[in-house]
Write a protein that holds these residues in place. Structure first.
Motif, short mmCIF file in Angstrom:
data_model
loop_
_atom_site.label_atom_id
_atom_site.label_comp_id
_atom_site.label_asym_id
_atom_site.label_seq_id
_atom_site.Cartn_x
_atom_site.Cartn_y
_atom_site.Cartn_z
N PRO A 104 28.78 34.87 52.31
CA PRO A 104 30.15 34.91 52.84
C PRO A 104 30.40 36.22 53.58
O PRO A 104 29.86 37.28 53.20
N PHE A 105 31.20 36.16 54.65
CA PHE A 105 31.57 37.41 55.30
C PHE A 105 32.49 38.21 54.38
O PHE A 105 32.32 39.42 54.23
N VAL A 106 33.45 37.54 53.78
CA VAL A 106 34.35 38.19 52.82
C VAL A 106 34.37 37.37 51.54
O VAL A 106 34.46 36.15 51.58
N GLU A 107 34.26 38.07 50.42
CA GLU A 107 34.36 37.42 49.12
C GLU A 107 35.21 38.29 48.21
O GLU A 107 34.88 39.46 47.99
N VAL A 108 36.31 37.74 47.73
CA VAL A 108 37.17 38.51 46.84
C VAL A 108 37.17 37.83 45.47
O VAL A 108 37.10 36.61 45.36
N SER A 109 37.25 38.65 44.44
CA SER A 109 37.24 38.17 43.07
C SER A 109 38.41 38.79 42.31
O SER A 109 38.48 40.01 42.17
N GLN A 110 39.33 37.94 41.89
CA GLN A 110 40.48 38.37 41.08
C GLN A 110 41.25 39.51 41.76
O GLN A 110 41.69 40.45 41.11
N LEU A 111 41.40 39.39 43.07
CA LEU A 111 42.17 40.38 43.82
C LEU A 111 43.65 40.10 43.66
O LEU A 111 44.07 38.93 43.71
N GLY A 112 44.44 41.11 43.43
CA GLY A 112 45.87 40.89 43.26
C GLY A 112 46.66 42.18 43.32
O GLY A 112 46.11 43.28 43.34
N ARG A 113 47.96 42.00 43.35
CA ARG A 113 48.87 43.15 43.38
C ARG A 113 50.11 42.78 42.57
O ARG A 113 50.77 41.77 42.87
N ALA A 168 46.91 46.54 54.31
CA ALA A 168 48.30 46.94 54.54
C ALA A 168 49.02 47.16 53.22
O ALA A 168 49.92 48.00 53.11
N ASP A 169 48.64 46.38 52.20
CA ASP A 169 49.06 46.60 50.82
C ASP A 169 47.80 46.84 49.99
O ASP A 169 46.76 46.20 50.23
N ARG A 170 47.88 47.74 49.03
CA ARG A 170 46.72 48.05 48.20
C ARG A 170 46.69 47.16 46.97
O ARG A 170 47.68 47.06 46.23
N ALA A 171 45.55 46.52 46.77
CA ALA A 171 45.37 45.74 45.54
C ALA A 171 45.28 46.69 44.36
O ALA A 171 44.69 47.77 44.45
N ASP A 172 45.88 46.30 43.23
CA ASP A 172 45.77 47.15 42.05
C ASP A 172 44.76 46.61 41.05
O ASP A 172 44.56 47.19 39.99
N HIS A 173 44.13 45.50 41.36
CA HIS A 173 42.99 45.04 40.56
C HIS A 173 42.18 44.04 41.39
O HIS A 173 42.66 43.51 42.39
N GLY A 174 40.93 43.82 40.97
CA GLY A 174 40.06 42.90 41.66
C GLY A 174 39.03 43.61 42.52
O GLY A 174 39.05 44.82 42.69
N GLU A 175 38.08 42.84 43.04
CA GLU A 175 36.98 43.37 43.84
C GLU A 175 36.89 42.59 45.15
O GLU A 175 37.26 41.42 45.24
N ILE A 176 36.35 43.27 46.16
CA ILE A 176 36.16 42.65 47.46
C ILE A 176 34.82 43.07 48.02
O ILE A 176 34.40 44.23 47.88
N ALA A 177 34.12 42.12 48.62
CA ALA A 177 32.83 42.40 49.26
C ALA A 177 32.89 41.92 50.70
O ALA A 177 33.44 40.85 51.00
N VAL A 178 32.35 42.71 51.60
CA VAL A 178 32.27 42.36 53.02
C VAL A 178 30.81 42.37 53.43
O VAL A 178 30.11 43.37 53.24
#
Length: 513
Positions: A266-275, A312-322
């Motif tokens: 995947p180009f972008v994969e996020v796991s349990q990203l949230g704010r 533009a907003d910062r996630a306060d939990h979760g992970e992201i891969a590019v």
């Protein structure tokens, strides 16, 4: 129609800007007790006509009469004083003031020189009750959604007791229930004898509320028609100046072929990203060449998801891969450097720089990525700007014109060009066709398909489910700021199923993967 005499007439109105003839010999008649739709593609002259009427722009030629008397307004406040009130597409409120203060700003009831705040709040509540809107009128207007802000602006306009009420794209930020609330108010005001000028790109809404239609094309008058005498197909043909089958009907455009890009990284994969307070933790993958549609009702958290992807907003939990590697997207600059672009829904506050030219707005993101100490050569600017002005049919095709002089739809195209110039690997499109005419909408939809076919990943957000279904390979469904399902966009998925998913709140593990 309650009166055979128009309350307002505009006769042979002309208006030009440097190098551009925006209006030429345009006529308009508004009758009391009538909803009159003003239709045309982006750049047809609708907004210019409204601004000429309300004194934002001076008139080069022509005559305006109100109540039988010739008038010339020096500005919007003078127009309001004469009974011509306008609610523009882009909400024009003071975000730091309360709802009540915004409604009565400049018209506060006084006693011995002091504002009667209790009276202001009481009257604000009464006005909003007419719109079936029950909110805290003492809260800052910025604390509410764009939809609520739009209703506040409408409440302010109807309190002026206008003879003429102009609504410029008032439904662009409203969901179906809020549109019906607005229509109920419009019908009530119409029955009270007010002439309502209604500007929208939603054809179904025109045929659901309007009594007559005036059509503009390229700054000239095509004609004025009773609603019963102009079928939708004929209206579209008059707006675009071509037989509709020449362009191909939007609703008949084939869906993109659903492939299986999951075989690659995947180009972008996020796991349990949230704010907290914005959107609950979610997981999502987007592959190269994949269009992921984000569906949900207004306020469901769609925009919040896009803002997390763009930093533009910062996630306060979760992970992201590019690109398969852990990434930190804690600011837009970091996102741009990772090949991510974001075309915001709120183009006025988060997009265009109105005092800059079309050229300057278009190269802004690319210049920011390069750094201000490495200016883009003018020849390279010319090449890029000329390419995307032609590719997106931006009108007028004048890169040195201030972008504020363009119609809303053409401003949206400028923003889209800004991000395409950066050649992003992932493009976040938040309501890219909101307030866009049918021809421009088709162009943007075709462009999304082309970008996907060229390997670009796209996160596509739209309030129009049919548009999401038409363009997306898979659909993530939002409900109450939570991603509740992922649906593969195959033959089993239609608008009814997506709406049922939104209503039932299916958990992602239970949805079709």
């Amino acid at each position: 129609m309650t009166d055979s005499r128009p309350v307002l007439t505009m006769t042979r109105i002309s208006k030009s800007f440097p190098g551009v003839r925006a209006l030429h010999d345009v006529d308009l008649r508004l009758f009391p007790g009538e909803v009159h739709a003003l239709m045309g593609e982006n750049g047809a002259g609708k907004s210019t006509l409204i601004k000429v009427l309300t004194g934002v722009y001076g008139i080069d030629g022509g005559v305006v009469t109100l109540g039988g008397d010739q008038v010339t307004f020096s500005g919007p406040m003078q127009a309001v004083g004469a009974g011509v009130s306008t609610v523009y597409q882009e909400v024009n409120l003071c975000p730091n003031l309360s709802v009540a203060e915004n409604i009565f700003i400049g018209r506060e009831p006084l006693r011995f020189g002091a504002v009667r705040w209790a009276e202001v709040r009481r009257r604000a509540r009464a006005l909003l009750n007419r719109l079936d809107l029950d909110i805290d009128v003492t809260a800052p207007v910025a604390s509410y959604s764009l939809a609520v802000q739009q209703m506040v602006a409408i409440a302010r306009a109807i309190d002026v007791r206008a003879q003429v009420l102009i609504l410029d794209e008032p439904t662009s930020s409203l969901d179906a229930g809020e549109v019906e609330q607005l229509f109920r108010v419009m019908r009530q005001l119409r029955d009270e004898g007010i002439a309502i000028l209604f500007v929208t790109h939603f054809l179904d809404q025109v045929y659901g509320i309007a009594d007559r239609i005036t059509v503009l094309r390229n700054g000239t008058l095509v004609g004025e028609y009773p609603i019963a005498e102009l079928p939708q197909l004929a209206l579209v043909e008059k707006m675009i100046g071509k037989e509709l089958d020449v362009l191909g009907r939007i609703e008949e455009q084939p869906r993109p072929e659903v492939t299986s890009p999951e075989d690659g990284t995947p180009f972008v994969e996020v796991s349990q990203l949230g704010r907290r307070g914005a959107v609950a933790p979610f997981s999502l993958t987007i592959h190269a060449g994949e269009v992921v549609g984000l569906a949900g009702l207004l306020g469901s958290g769609r925009t919040e998801v896009a803002r997390l992807f763009f930093g533009a907003d910062r996630a306060d939990h979760g992970e992201i891969a590019v690109g398969g590697r852990p990434a930190s997207l804690r600011s837009p600059v970091q996102a741009i450097n990772q090949g991510i672009g974001f075309c915001s829904e709120n183009r006025r506050a988060e997009g265009i720089i109105p005092d800059l030219t079309v050229r300057e707005n278009m190269i802004l993101a690319m210049q920011a990525a390069r750094g201000w100490l490495r200016p883009i050569p003018r020849r390279r600017q010319d090449e890029l700007v000329d390419r995307y002005v032609k590719a997106l049919s931006i009108r007028p095709a004048n890169p040195d014109m201030p972008v504020r002089n363009l119609s809303g739809g053409n401003q949206q195209k400028v923003l889209l060009a800004r991000w395409l110039i950066t050649e992003p690997r992932l493009l976040l499109l938040d309501e890219p066709t909101r307030g866009i005419d049918i021809g421009a909408k088709a162009e943007i939809q075709k462009l999304v398909v082309q970008l996907s076919a060229g390997g670009m990943a796209v996160l596509f957000i739209s309030a129009e489910l049919e548009e999401v279904l038409r363009l997306s390979h898979k659909i993530a469904v939002m409900r109450d700021r939570e991603m509740v399902a992922h649906l593969v966009n195959d033959d089993t998925v239609d608008a009814d199923r997506v709406m049922q998913t939104i209503a039932s709140g299916i958990h992602p593990e239970e949805a079709n993967q």
